[in-house]
Design an enzyme around this catalytic site. Sequence first.
Site, PDB file in Angstrom:
ATOM      1  N   PRO A 342       0.864  -1.191   0.000  1.00 32.55           N
ATOM      2  CA  PRO A 342       0.000   0.000   0.000  1.00 32.55           C
ATOM      3  C   PRO A 342       0.899   1.240   0.000  1.00 32.55           C
ATOM      4  O   PRO A 342       1.522   1.548   1.009  1.00 32.55           O
ATOM      5  CB  PRO A 342      -0.789  -0.135   1.314  1.00 32.55           C
ATOM      6  CG  PRO A 342       0.005  -1.061   2.167  1.00 32.55           C
ATOM      7  CD  PRO A 342       0.928  -1.855   1.306  1.00 32.55           C
ATOM      8  N   ASP A 518       6.047   2.741   1.641  1.00 33.46           N
ATOM      9  CA  ASP A 518       5.158   1.655   2.071  1.00 33.46           C
ATOM     10  C   ASP A 518       4.423   2.133   3.334  1.00 33.46           C
ATOM     11  O   ASP A 518       5.033   2.288   4.394  1.00 33.46           O
ATOM     12  CB  ASP A 518       6.011   0.414   2.369  1.00 33.46           C
ATOM     13  CG  ASP A 518       5.184  -0.810   2.726  1.00 33.46           C
ATOM     14  OD1 ASP A 518       4.037  -0.637   3.194  1.00 33.46           O
ATOM     15  OD2 ASP A 518       5.701  -1.928   2.556  1.00 33.46           O
ATOM     16  N   HIS A 519       3.128   2.340   3.185  1.00 30.54           N
ATOM     17  CA  HIS A 519       2.370   2.939   4.297  1.00 30.54           C
ATOM     18  C   HIS A 519       2.160   1.963   5.450  1.00 30.54           C
ATOM     19  O   HIS A 519       1.699   2.345   6.528  1.00 30.54           O
ATOM     20  CB  HIS A 519       1.022   3.449   3.777  1.00 30.54           C
ATOM     21  CG  HIS A 519       0.530   4.672   4.503  1.00 30.54           C
ATOM     22  ND1 HIS A 519       0.953   5.021   5.767  1.00 30.54           N
ATOM     23  CD2 HIS A 519      -0.347   5.641   4.128  1.00 30.54           C
ATOM     24  CE1 HIS A 519       0.352   6.133   6.142  1.00 30.54           C
ATOM     25  NE2 HIS A 519      -0.440   6.538   5.165  1.00 30.54           N
ATOM     26  N   ARG A 520       2.495   0.679   5.248  1.00 30.58           N
ATOM     27  CA  ARG A 520       2.417  -0.251   6.390  1.00 30.58           C
ATOM     28  C   ARG A 520       3.539   0.054   7.372  1.00 30.58           C
ATOM     29  O   ARG A 520       3.449  -0.248   8.555  1.00 30.58           O
ATOM     30  CB  ARG A 520       2.580  -1.699   5.896  1.00 30.58           C
ATOM     31  CG  ARG A 520       1.450  -2.186   5.040  1.00 30.58           C
ATOM     32  CD  ARG A 520       1.784  -3.531   4.457  1.00 30.58           C
ATOM     33  NE  ARG A 520       3.008  -3.492   3.642  1.00 30.58           N
ATOM     34  CZ  ARG A 520       3.524  -4.540   3.023  1.00 30.58           C
ATOM     35  NH1 ARG A 520       2.959  -5.722   3.130  1.00 30.58           N
ATOM     36  NH2 ARG A 520       4.628  -4.430   2.295  1.00 30.58           N
TER      37      ARG A 520
END
Length: 546
Positions: A342, A518-520
Amino acid sequence: MSQTQVTVPDLGGIDEVEVIEISIKVGDTIEAEQEIIVLESDKATMEVPAPMAGKVAEILVSVGDKVSSGTLVVTLESNSEQASESTEESSNEEPEDKVASPETSKVIDAPTAGAKNNEPINVEIKVPDLGGAGDVEVIELSASIGDNIDAEESLLVLESDKATMEVPAPDSGQLVSFAVKVGDKVNEGDVIGVMSIVSAATTSADSASTPTQTAALEGSASEPNVKEPAQAMKASSESVAEVASTGSVHAGPAVRQLAREMGVDLTQVSGTGPRNRIVKEDVQGFVKTKLKQPVNQGAGLLAGVIGSSEDFSRFGPIEHVPLNKIKQVTAKNMVQSWSTIPQVTQFDEADITDLEGYRKGQMAAMLPEGVKVSPLAFVLKACVLALQKFPNFNASLNLDGTQLITKQYYNLGIAVETPDGLLVPVIKGADKKSLIDFAKDSAELAGKARDKKLPMDGMMGGTFTISSLGGIGGTAFTPIVSAPQVAILGVSKAATKPVWDGEAFKPRLMLPISLSYDHRVIDGAEAARFARYICLLLGDTRHMLL
Ligand code: COA
């Protein structure tokens, strides 16, 4: 310790079924509900789960044995508390609740009940007895409207948490309509569709009441000529999980689940189990084979559908241009990164007016013969300093997403355009490099990449990537994070812009940067700070000395 004997549950009227799999071995400690054996009849496969947790003391059947309701299959050892609880539970249960009565597993042969003189009649197909399960999902429509269907051919497939079950045609005929679609939840008795049926049996129904145009296919012990439904291999949902062989796929729920997780289309898999049933090993083997295939064949499996089967020549002349290996690998990696990460892109601008003044003036005069330092060298230096300050950007997520692996080495990948496609050589040990080293290394690696002289390990081990399109143009773009890295910096072409300094607009050379992350792993605020820090370093290169 006490012993519990596990027996074959009610088979819903079927006399004998075959043991096709034994999923445990003597000495195993198993959980309640864990599958212990798999039984199969002509039409259905049943997983028999353990009624309770315990240790397997004895297995009393072998693969290939024929068993019936009540046959002793396994002895479990458990501590007495568990055993007595389980005994109590089962003794409290009404047998009618636990085991479906034979009557409930019968259905009316609809044409027999409703038609005569070989006139086709429309028959409503209803969800049969589900052995206590409710809100079961329709996972497959196995036929299309207008299809001529043979008796017993699958019309659709239902799936609950534990079981998959086909609903077969009651007789030969034509499918008129479906009343449900994939994803719908259904219960026993719900109408799933209508079939137009002409059956030889209809002629024998002279004594039956006048035919109606729509006869219900549902259970009623009082009506004549009842027959077992094809899916009658049914028992208490507490004790048995039911699976079925659909027209195209013959696999149990666990295998279907595995296939879904791995993105495998089960219609492509050959079953090696009894009667060609697909077992887990078949799915795993299928994936292994695909992985070993050349990338253009394997890419579809791993990366989803990446092309089109459309015949474009219908609209005009076309040409088929084979994609080389580099482009195929890039396509696969891009789809994998794009579909698994994401990602968000943060945009910013660095004021490189002074940097460019220095680079083109004093610095150029001090460089060794033949060395040319482009703005990219400064960007690389700024990145390594930013990575040292923000370690989450120099990291990877572990396999199950429970840990962040931060790396204490700094290897910068640079995207290089080559005639064969995009390559990403890696500058290793970037934290120990000077601006001149960066200039030399990037020129050398880009040259090698374009001359096809890059060794494989020259493209491995990157911890962060820079993609510079600054020499070409453009104001911003969204680079794709290269898994397992967690961020990538895109650099666009610097342009002179009017910038307000508090008193007046001044012409300043602004360098656009695009940070995808990476938004995680990385929050938006952290990404904004990282991008800002790079701009700060590029805005005043003296900060790089601190
Ligand atoms: N803004 C303005 N000008 C820039 C610039 C920027 N951000 N970056 C480079 N330039 C200038 C350089 O100074 C040079 O000009 P000069 O010859 O007048 O000094 C010119 O653009 C060409 O630079 P380039 O040859 O591209 O060198 P580089 O060090 O900037 O880049 C590579 C080297 C290998 C990154 C580059 O050649 C390349 O392949 N870029 C494409 C990467 C790519 O395809 N990315 C997409 C991935 S999806």
